[in-house]
Design a protein around this motif. Sequence first.
Motif, PDB file in Angstrom:
ATOM      1  N   LEU A 112      32.622  51.100  35.611  1.00 15.59           N
ATOM      2  CA  LEU A 112      31.724  49.972  35.875  1.00 15.59           C
ATOM      3  C   LEU A 112      32.042  48.786  34.957  1.00 15.59           C
ATOM      4  O   LEU A 112      32.005  47.634  35.386  1.00 15.59           O
ATOM      5  N   GLU A 113      32.364  49.057  33.714  1.00 14.52           N
ATOM      6  CA  GLU A 113      32.725  47.981  32.791  1.00 14.52           C
ATOM      7  C   GLU A 113      33.980  47.263  33.261  1.00 14.52           C
ATOM      8  O   GLU A 113      34.063  46.038  33.207  1.00 14.52           O
ATOM      9  N   ALA A 118      36.347  42.504  35.761  1.00 10.25           N
ATOM     10  CA  ALA A 118      37.169  41.889  36.809  1.00 10.25           C
ATOM     11  C   ALA A 118      36.359  40.869  37.591  1.00 10.25           C
ATOM     12  O   ALA A 118      36.850  39.771  37.907  1.00 10.25           O
ATOM     13  N   LEU A 119      35.108  41.178  37.897  1.00  4.68           N
ATOM     14  CA  LEU A 119      34.241  40.238  38.615  1.00  4.68           C
ATOM     15  C   LEU A 119      33.985  38.987  37.784  1.00  4.68           C
ATOM     16  O   LEU A 119      33.973  37.868  38.314  1.00  4.68           O
ATOM     17  N   ALA A 120      33.790  39.154  36.497  1.00  6.01           N
ATOM     18  CA  ALA A 120      33.564  37.999  35.618  1.00  6.01           C
ATOM     19  C   ALA A 120      34.790  37.104  35.582  1.00  6.01           C
ATOM     20  O   ALA A 120      34.680  35.874  35.616  1.00  6.01           O
ATOM     21  N   MET A 121      35.980  37.711  35.552  1.00  9.26           N
ATOM     22  CA  MET A 121      37.207  36.910  35.557  1.00  9.26           C
ATOM     23  C   MET A 121      37.339  36.151  36.869  1.00  9.26           C
ATOM     24  O   MET A 121      37.705  34.973  36.885  1.00  9.26           O
ATOM     25  N   ASP A 124      34.875  33.250  36.857  1.00  8.96           N
ATOM     26  CA  ASP A 124      35.338  32.165  35.992  1.00  8.96           C
ATOM     27  C   ASP A 124      36.471  31.388  36.644  1.00  8.96           C
ATOM     28  O   ASP A 124      36.502  30.163  36.606  1.00  8.96           O
ATOM     29  N   THR A 125      37.398  32.123  37.258  1.00  7.78           N
ATOM     30  CA  THR A 125      38.529  31.467  37.938  1.00  7.78           C
ATOM     31  C   THR A 125      38.020  30.638  39.109  1.00  7.78           C
ATOM     32  O   THR A 125      38.414  29.483  39.284  1.00  7.78           O
ATOM     33  N   PHE A 126      37.125  31.198  39.913  1.00  6.15           N
ATOM     34  CA  PHE A 126      36.567  30.487  41.060  1.00  6.15           C
ATOM     35  C   PHE A 126      35.829  29.234  40.598  1.00  6.15           C
ATOM     36  O   PHE A 126      36.004  28.155  41.155  1.00  6.15           O
TER      37      PHE A 126
END
Length: 137
Positions: A112-113, A118-121, A124-126
């Motif tokens: 989960l971490e 990965a979702l946070a990256m 941020d990229t989006f």
Amino acid sequence: MGADLATLYEVPTKRFNEAVKRNAARFTADFMFQLDTDEWEALRSQFAASNAGRGGRRYRPFAFTEHGAIMAAMILNSARAVEVSTYVVRAFLRLREAAMQHKDLFERLSSLEEKTGALAMLRDTFSRDTRNQLRQV
């Protein structure tokens, strides 16, 4: 302080101090330290202590962290010290057993971490790309 640990482990303070001195390499700064003069004076003012030079303690005492207290139990040979060190070892064994029993939970949390990271990256990229596009318009 050493005198308190000596009492806890049921050995004379003199013998406790001798054992610590004989095993000085085991008591690093994060296990034991000597009180500075101000600390010792503040501590002395909290209880009835003899005046300096009139008997009693002639040097600043040593204080022990929890790791130092456990190390002291391991170097002493009183029945109480053996009991305390055995208790600590058993507690660590139980902790390791509990960690092994819940290994699957640990692996799920790790997964989960990784997904959250990965979702946070991606977010941020989006967000960065969207901001750049809006600036160009």
